[in-house]
Scaffold this active site. Structure first.
Site, PDB file in Angstrom:
ATOM      1  N   HIS A 162     -50.455  29.607 -65.383  1.00 47.74           N
ATOM      2  CA  HIS A 162     -51.293  30.819 -65.313  1.00 47.74           C
ATOM      3  C   HIS A 162     -50.466  32.081 -65.569  1.00 47.74           C
ATOM      4  O   HIS A 162     -50.797  33.157 -65.048  1.00 47.74           O
ATOM      5  CB  HIS A 162     -51.993  30.958 -63.957  1.00 47.74           C
ATOM      6  CG  HIS A 162     -52.688  29.722 -63.498  1.00 47.74           C
ATOM      7  ND1 HIS A 162     -54.014  29.473 -63.751  1.00 47.74           N
ATOM      8  CD2 HIS A 162     -52.227  28.646 -62.803  1.00 47.74           C
ATOM      9  CE1 HIS A 162     -54.356  28.303 -63.235  1.00 47.74           C
ATOM     10  NE2 HIS A 162     -53.282  27.763 -62.648  1.00 47.74           N
ATOM     11  N   SER A 283     -40.210  49.790 -87.255  1.00 52.27           N
ATOM     12  CA  SER A 283     -41.368  50.674 -87.322  1.00 52.27           C
ATOM     13  C   SER A 283     -41.052  51.814 -88.276  1.00 52.27           C
ATOM     14  O   SER A 283     -39.921  52.305 -88.324  1.00 52.27           O
ATOM     15  CB  SER A 283     -41.660  51.229 -85.928  1.00 52.27           C
ATOM     16  OG  SER A 283     -42.407  52.430 -86.031  1.00 52.27           O
ATOM     17  N   LYS A 289     -37.768  50.576 -82.611  1.00 53.21           N
ATOM     18  CA  LYS A 289     -38.559  49.339 -82.569  1.00 53.21           C
ATOM     19  C   LYS A 289     -37.921  48.173 -83.332  1.00 53.21           C
ATOM     20  O   LYS A 289     -37.367  48.337 -84.404  1.00 53.21           O
ATOM     21  CB  LYS A 289     -39.957  49.583 -83.174  1.00 53.21           C
ATOM     22  CG  LYS A 289     -40.875  50.434 -82.331  1.00 53.21           C
ATOM     23  CD  LYS A 289     -41.217  49.838 -80.981  1.00 53.21           C
ATOM     24  CE  LYS A 289     -42.167  48.660 -81.061  1.00 53.21           C
ATOM     25  NZ  LYS A 289     -43.507  49.045 -81.499  1.00 53.21           N
ATOM     26  N   GLU A 296     -45.861  36.970 -84.996  1.00 58.63           N
ATOM     27  CA  GLU A 296     -47.241  37.485 -85.029  1.00 58.63           C
ATOM     28  C   GLU A 296     -47.998  36.983 -86.251  1.00 58.63           C
ATOM     29  O   GLU A 296     -49.182  36.646 -86.179  1.00 58.63           O
ATOM     30  CB  GLU A 296     -47.220  39.015 -85.006  1.00 58.63           C
ATOM     31  CG  GLU A 296     -46.749  39.558 -83.668  1.00 58.63           C
ATOM     32  CD  GLU A 296     -46.471  41.052 -83.731  1.00 58.63           C
ATOM     33  OE1 GLU A 296     -47.026  41.787 -82.907  1.00 58.63           O
ATOM     34  OE2 GLU A 296     -45.697  41.482 -84.602  1.00 58.63           O
TER      35      GLU A 296
END
Ligand code: ARG
Length: 473
Positions: A162, A283, A289, A296
């Site tokens: 969980h 970025s 970044k 992804e």
């Protein structure tokens, strides 16, 4: 008859040419040209079979085989030739090229056969080879997991359920969990290859072949291990494509779980992994970044892989028996899914290999004594307390620790003995992340010995893997 009003495969009974827009709409050469090497292999086998039953003279068969070789050669080097072709589909392309080469003799090759069986045969051969390509990618990925698992045998981490810290495990155990899922995917790929491994040639358009063609010889020549059992089923059946798409969906789904774990572990809150520069992007605005785009994209592409499976299932739903033109829709999405999964597997392999783990962070999270609470309950169980009661008593220990604002292992002996007289000094001194892990010694558990055995076992299975070969033309 050597004169024909056009070079289409079917114009004889028509008065008018097809509507231009419809004609463009029904063509498949733009994508089924990918099947050309298989089509040519089937053509060779068919020419020999026609010679075997006397439809082609030996010299004719020889000329056709030589022309097919020539077409194969030119198609490899002259892409513009394919681009410029006005062929309706890959079958038409070869017939046109044969006739250009041989005149009317080129028309003899299509004797007793149908595009319905050809396309099914070509597509099965494609799927068999495709499963082998993807399996190789997964084997490379499994090796990447094995390397990382071996290199990180001393690193504990907080295993989660969980998304809540649950019990300590070895990082290697976590990595091998992912690896196991991919071994099952290989089994599914092999199942898809086995379901594609039957040759439809000789099924005709639906009814079979009246020239007593040797179906088994054709199948053998093409590397199939059997022939399809029913001519009507053979031209309708796309189960092998469904099996393959299901295998690809399984792989993509497992890759998406790995991707999600990686994205989360790379976040500042976790900082369990250091993203490899080679598999990350920056970025355009925020100089600090480093984004986990490889993971992804893998996670994102899973959507279209699953979509392709549902797409073909939906196309097939309710189709009547026999070949229907709907079946032409089987190819594009499968080709696309195949290409994507091959890339996804290789990118995942590279990213897994290049990932660095932050052992200190992982160990710190795993060392919180709250994660040893189950072992604390086991302590009482070993002293004869029924588990539910032990669970309850340890819950009280944790509650008391929370009240005092310290880890439960730092409570005093008097504090815990108030909860149960069965608690002794070793109850507070024994627990450690190493002990919590070392006791999980069952096969398949996270103890170092068990994980070492799991690594050896996975290596053995990996070494024994085979792929179906022989289909590749
Ligand atoms: N392009 C067709 C396909 O991909 C080939 C078979 C065509 N057969 C036919 N009867 N129109 O399915």
């Amino acid at each position: 008859m050597t004169e024909r009003k056009d070079d289409r495969l079917w114009g004889g009974r028509f008065e008018r040419a097809p509507n231009e827009q419809f004609d463009a709409f029904q063509r498949s050469f733009a994508f089924d040209r990918r099947l050309l090497p298989y089509e040519l292999a089937v053509d060779r086998a068919w020419a020999k079979a026609l010679q075997g039953v006397g439809i082609l003279e030996a010299t004719e068969a020889k000329q056709i085989l030589a022309a097919l070789d020539k077409i194969a050669e030119r198609s490899k080097t002259d892409k513009a030739w394919l681009d410029a072709s006005g062929a309706e589909d890959v079958h038409h392309f070869v017939e046109k090229a044969l006739v250009e080469e041989l005149g009317a003799l080129g028309w003899k090759l299509h004797t007793g056969r149908s595009r319905n069986e050809l396309v099914a045969t070509d597509f099965r051969l494609f799927v068999i080879d495709a499963t082998a390509d993807v399996q190789h990618g997964l084997e490379a990925l499994l090796n990447a997991f094995l390397l990382q698992a071996k290199a990180n045998l001393s690193v504990p981490m907080a295993g989660m359920t969980h998304m809540q810290h649950a019990q300590p495990i070895l990082l290697s155990h976590f990595l091998l969990a992912h690896a196991e899922a991919f071994t099952r995917d290989i089994t599914r790929l092999q199942h898809a290859a086995a379901s594609a491994d039957a040759c439809p040639m000789g099924s005709g358009a639906l009814a079979g072949n009246s020239f007593m063609i040797d179906r088994n010889a054709i199948a053998r020549e093409l590397g199939f291990s059997r022939i399809t059992a029913n001519s009507l089923d053979a031209v309708s059946d796309r189960d092998f494509a469904l099996d393959y798409l299901f295998a690809l969906s399984g792989i993509a789904t497992h890759l998406s779980r790995l991707a999600e774990d990686s994205v989360i572990f790379a976040s500042q809150e976790f900082s369990y992994v250091i993203l490899p520069d080679e598999f990350s992007t920056g970025s355009s605005l925020m100089p600090q970044k480093k984004n986990p785009d490889a993971w992804e994209l893998i996670r994102g592409k899973t959507g279209r892989i699953n979509g392709a499976l549902i797409g073909l299932l939906t196309t097939l739903k309710g189709l009547p028996s026999g070949y229907q033109r709907d079946l032409q829709e089987d190819k594009e999405a499968l080709f696309g899914s195949h290409d994507q999964v091959v890339e996804m597997a290789w990118v995942a392999m590279g990213a897994v290999t290049a990932t660095k783990f932050n052992a200190d962070r992982l160990r710190a999270a795993a060392s919180n004594p709250a994660l040893f609470a189950t072992d604390a309950a086991d302590y009482l169980v070993r002293r004869g307390v029924p588990f539910r009661q032990a669970h309850d008593l340890v819950g009280k220990v944790l509650h008391e620790a929370e009240r005092q604002g310290k880890p439960w292992t730092q409570l005093s002996l008097a504090d815990v003995q108030k909860i149960s007289p069965l608690f002794e000094k070793d109850f507070l001194e024994g627990p450690s992340v190493e002990n919590a892990i070392a006791t999980k010694i069952v096969p398949g558990g996270t103890a170092p010995e068990a994980v070492r055995a799991a690594i050896a076992n996975l290596e053995r299975r990996l070494n024994k893997l085979t792929v179906k070969t022989g289909a590749k033309p």
